[in-house]
Motif scaffolding. Structure first.
Motif, PDB file in Angstrom:
ATOM      1  N   ALA A   1       0.822  -1.175   0.057  1.00 19.85           N
ATOM      2  CA  ALA A   1       0.070   0.044   0.007  1.00 19.85           C
ATOM      3  C   ALA A   1       0.965   1.220  -0.109  1.00 19.85           C
ATOM      4  N   ILE A   2       0.790   2.245  -1.002  1.00 23.55           N
ATOM      5  CA  ILE A   2       1.696   3.307  -1.002  1.00 23.55           C
ATOM      6  C   ILE A   2       1.080   4.482  -0.610  1.00 23.55           C
ATOM      7  N   LEU A   3       1.659   5.086   0.474  1.00 21.17           N
ATOM      8  CA  LEU A   3       1.175   6.460   1.145  1.00 21.17           C
ATOM      9  C   LEU A   3       2.315   7.435   0.569  1.00 21.17           C
ATOM     10  N   PRO A   4       1.898   8.209  -0.508  1.00 23.98           N
ATOM     11  CA  PRO A   4       2.890   9.014  -0.927  1.00 23.98           C
ATOM     12  C   PRO A   4       3.380  10.219  -0.048  1.00 23.98           C
ATOM     13  N   GLY A   5       4.753  10.326  -0.008  1.00 27.10           N
ATOM     14  CA  GLY A   5       5.393  11.254   0.970  1.00 27.10           C
ATOM     15  C   GLY A   5       6.503  11.687   0.340  1.00 27.10           C
ATOM     16  N   GLY A   6       7.032  11.469  -0.767  1.00 25.37           N
ATOM     17  CA  GLY A   6       8.322  11.909  -1.444  1.00 25.37           C
ATOM     18  C   GLY A   6       8.027  13.287  -2.178  1.00 25.37           C
ATOM     19  N   THR A   7       9.087  13.804  -3.152  1.00 22.36           N
ATOM     20  CA  THR A   7       8.996  14.843  -4.012  1.00 22.36           C
ATOM     21  C   THR A   7       8.516  14.622  -5.259  1.00 22.36           C
ATOM     22  N   GLY A   8       8.720  13.469  -5.880  1.00 22.65           N
ATOM     23  CA  GLY A   8       8.019  12.871  -7.062  1.00 22.65           C
ATOM     24  C   GLY A   8       6.816  11.995  -7.143  1.00 22.65           C
ATOM     25  N   ASN A   9       6.826  11.192  -6.439  1.00 23.61           N
ATOM     26  CA  ASN A   9       5.548  10.302  -6.201  1.00 23.61           C
ATOM     27  C   ASN A   9       5.288   9.885  -7.548  1.00 23.61           C
ATOM     28  N   VAL A  10       6.163   9.193  -8.357  1.00 26.27           N
ATOM     29  CA  VAL A  10       5.900   8.805  -9.408  1.00 26.27           C
ATOM     30  C   VAL A  10       4.941   7.588  -9.277  1.00 26.27           C
ATOM     31  N   LEU A  11       5.154   6.685  -8.558  1.00 27.68           N
ATOM     32  CA  LEU A  11       4.515   5.463  -8.608  1.00 27.68           C
ATOM     33  C   LEU A  11       3.083   5.598  -8.114  1.00 27.68           C
ATOM     34  N   ALA A  12       2.694   6.763  -7.257  1.00 30.04           N
ATOM     35  CA  ALA A  12       1.269   7.279  -7.066  1.00 30.04           C
ATOM     36  C   ALA A  12       0.540   7.575  -8.356  1.00 30.04           C
ATOM     37  N   TYR A  13       1.310   8.146  -9.405  1.00 28.98           N
ATOM     38  CA  TYR A  13       0.862   8.422 -10.665  1.00 28.98           C
ATOM     39  C   TYR A  13       0.412   7.325 -11.408  1.00 28.98           C
ATOM     40  N   GLU A  14       1.665   6.288 -11.304  1.00 26.77           N
ATOM     41  CA  GLU A  14       1.560   5.042 -12.325  1.00 26.77           C
ATOM     42  C   GLU A  14       0.115   4.383 -11.879  1.00 26.77           C
ATOM     43  N   PHE A  15      -0.175   4.257 -10.614  1.00 27.09           N
ATOM     44  CA  PHE A  15      -1.338   3.388  -9.904  1.00 27.09           C
ATOM     45  C   PHE A  15      -2.627   4.254  -9.611  1.00 27.09           C
ATOM     46  N   GLN A  16      -2.587   5.699 -10.147  1.00 24.55           N
ATOM     47  CA  GLN A  16      -3.710   6.565  -9.852  1.00 24.55           C
ATOM     48  C   GLN A  16      -4.143   6.528  -8.086  1.00 24.55           C
ATOM     49  N   ILE A  17      -2.920   6.609  -7.476  1.00 26.28           N
ATOM     50  CA  ILE A  17      -3.189   6.872  -5.894  1.00 26.28           C
ATOM     51  C   ILE A  17      -3.251   8.425  -5.669  1.00 26.28           C
ATOM     52  N   PRO A  18      -4.136   8.645  -5.015  1.00 30.71           N
ATOM     53  CA  PRO A  18      -4.089  10.127  -4.751  1.00 30.71           C
ATOM     54  C   PRO A  18      -2.820  10.442  -3.967  1.00 30.71           C
ATOM     55  N   ARG A  19      -2.247  11.839  -4.314  1.00 28.75           N
ATOM     56  CA  ARG A  19      -1.073  12.283  -3.624  1.00 28.75           C
ATOM     57  C   ARG A  19      -1.369  12.705  -2.558  1.00 28.75           C
ATOM     58  N   LYS A  20      -2.454  13.212  -1.708  1.00 27.20           N
ATOM     59  CA  LYS A  20      -2.724  13.522  -0.551  1.00 27.20           C
ATOM     60  C   LYS A  20      -2.793  12.540   0.418  1.00 27.20           C
ATOM     61  N   LEU A  21      -1.820  12.334   1.440  1.00 25.30           N
ATOM     62  CA  LEU A  21      -1.879  11.354   2.203  1.00 25.30           C
ATOM     63  C   LEU A  21      -3.220  10.846   3.124  1.00 25.30           C
ATOM     64  N   THR A  22      -4.150  11.786   3.275  1.00 23.61           N
ATOM     65  CA  THR A  22      -5.362  11.452   3.809  1.00 23.61           C
ATOM     66  C   THR A  22      -6.233  10.742   2.831  1.00 23.61           C
ATOM     67  N   GLN A  23      -6.197  10.977   1.660  1.00 24.51           N
ATOM     68  CA  GLN A  23      -7.055  10.380   0.588  1.00 24.51           C
ATOM     69  C   GLN A  23      -6.342   8.989   0.351  1.00 24.51           C
ATOM     70  N   ALA A  24      -4.884   8.949   0.185  1.00 25.12           N
ATOM     71  CA  ALA A  24      -4.256   7.552   0.071  1.00 25.12           C
ATOM     72  C   ALA A  24      -4.783   6.747   1.169  1.00 25.12           C
ATOM     73  N   ALA A  25      -4.566   7.279   2.469  1.00 23.99           N
ATOM     74  CA  ALA A  25      -4.829   6.150   3.696  1.00 23.99           C
ATOM     75  C   ALA A  25      -6.473   5.832   3.421  1.00 23.99           C
ATOM     76  N   LYS A  26      -7.474   6.627   3.074  1.00 25.13           N
ATOM     77  CA  LYS A  26      -8.722   5.997   3.102  1.00 25.13           C
ATOM     78  C   LYS A  26      -8.817   5.311   1.912  1.00 25.13           C
TER      79      LYS A  26
END
Length: 292
Positions: free
Chosen positions: A84-109
């Motif tokens: 499970a990816i909780l984006p916290g970096g500068t690029g967050n390329v993997l979040a774009y790859e999997f269409q995961i929200p870049r905001k922590l709260t939304q990713a955790a939800k």
């Protein structure tokens, strides 16, 4: 939905957020028991993930940048646990790859909903697996020049700034490529072996042919004109769905990269040594949680 979710946290990640408070606000009402492991240096995330897998965790969450996530993925490859990816970096390329929200709260939800699981490929150099790509030449120069201070000040734009500086220093080299047994030689400024084509900006990818689930790696050699085009697109905030076509491009299961003279090699944002090196695709070996 997993009732226990261990989380590996990289406190040096690029985004400044009240991480634990935000996670608790989502997980506690959902009845999820969560624990944390904090990384202090390179290799910690890998070791922590190995230990958590041995404890039988169904899901392992990671808060950090793509490098930290890649370390955890290496430990989880071939297991039944889902990343499970909780984006916290500068690029967050993997979040774009999997269409995961870049905001922590939304990713955790996402972990409290009926999420889906994708089973993806990983590339591998030596013992180190990777989610995104391996780069030699120009791309490694960009990583070396993108210091933490630059990331903190400019965020994702830091990579574009570092890229402009690296472009001035990049020298043409000679590549000897062994691609699934086929020998190819050519000159260029950089060589990228991609598992994922996304570059960390909405809709921008190396090529629509790069697929993280196709059992193949994409070998791309960049010439000077390609590098200039790449930097131009990064700085212009491209429109959604745009890809950079026209590169020298091969799809392979296995490759060996020799460079004259030898060049620095980066893997998912970490410098790992210098050429030559061999790379291989590990198909369908990692489970990743994505939006349903």
């Amino acid at each position: 939905m997993a009732r226990w979710i261990p989380i590996i946290v990289n406190p040096a990640a690029g985004q400044k957020a009240a991480v634990l408070n935000e996670i608790n606000q989502i997980f506690h009402p959902a009845g999820i028991r969560w624990t944390i492991e904090v990384t202090h240096g390179e290799g910690d995330a890998f070791r922590q993930a190995e230990e958590i897998v041995a404890q039988g965790a169904e899901v392992i969450a990671v808060y950090g940048g793509d490098g930290t996530i890649s370390e955890v993925a290496t430990a989880m490859a071939g297991t039944g646990s889902a990343l499970a990816i909780l984006p916290g970096g500068t690029g967050n390329v993997l979040a774009y790859e999997f269409q995961i929200p870049r905001k922590l709260t939304q990713a955790a939800k996402l972990l409290t909903t009926d999420y889906q699981i994708r089973v993806i490929d990983l590339g591998q150099v030596g013992k180190r697996k990777f989610l995104l790509r391996v780069g030699v030449g120009f791309e490694s120069l960009v990583i070396e020049k993108t210091q933490r201070e630059l990331k903190d000040r400019f965020g994702l734009l830091a990579y574009g700034i570092a890229g402009l500086h690296a472009l001035l220093e990049a020298q043409q080299v000679h590549y000897r490529l062994n691609l699934d047994g086929k020998q190819i030689e050519m000159d260029g400024l950089a060589c990228t072996i991609a598992n994922s084509g996304h570059l960390g900006l909405p809709g921008l990818s190396l090529s629509p042919e790069v697929n993280i689930e196709d059992g193949l790696l994409d070998v791309i050699v960049l010439r000077k004109v390609d590098i200039e085009k790449l930097i131009s697109f990064i700085l212009k905030s491209p429109v959604k769905g745009h890809s950079l076509a026209g590169f020298q491009h091969w799809q392979v299961k296995k490759a060996r990269i020799d460079v004259d003279p030898p060049q620095t090699v980066q893997i998912d944002g970490d410098i790992i040594g210098s050429s030559p090196f061999e790379v291989v695709c590990n198909p369908k070996c990692l489970r990743v949680i994505v939006p349903g």
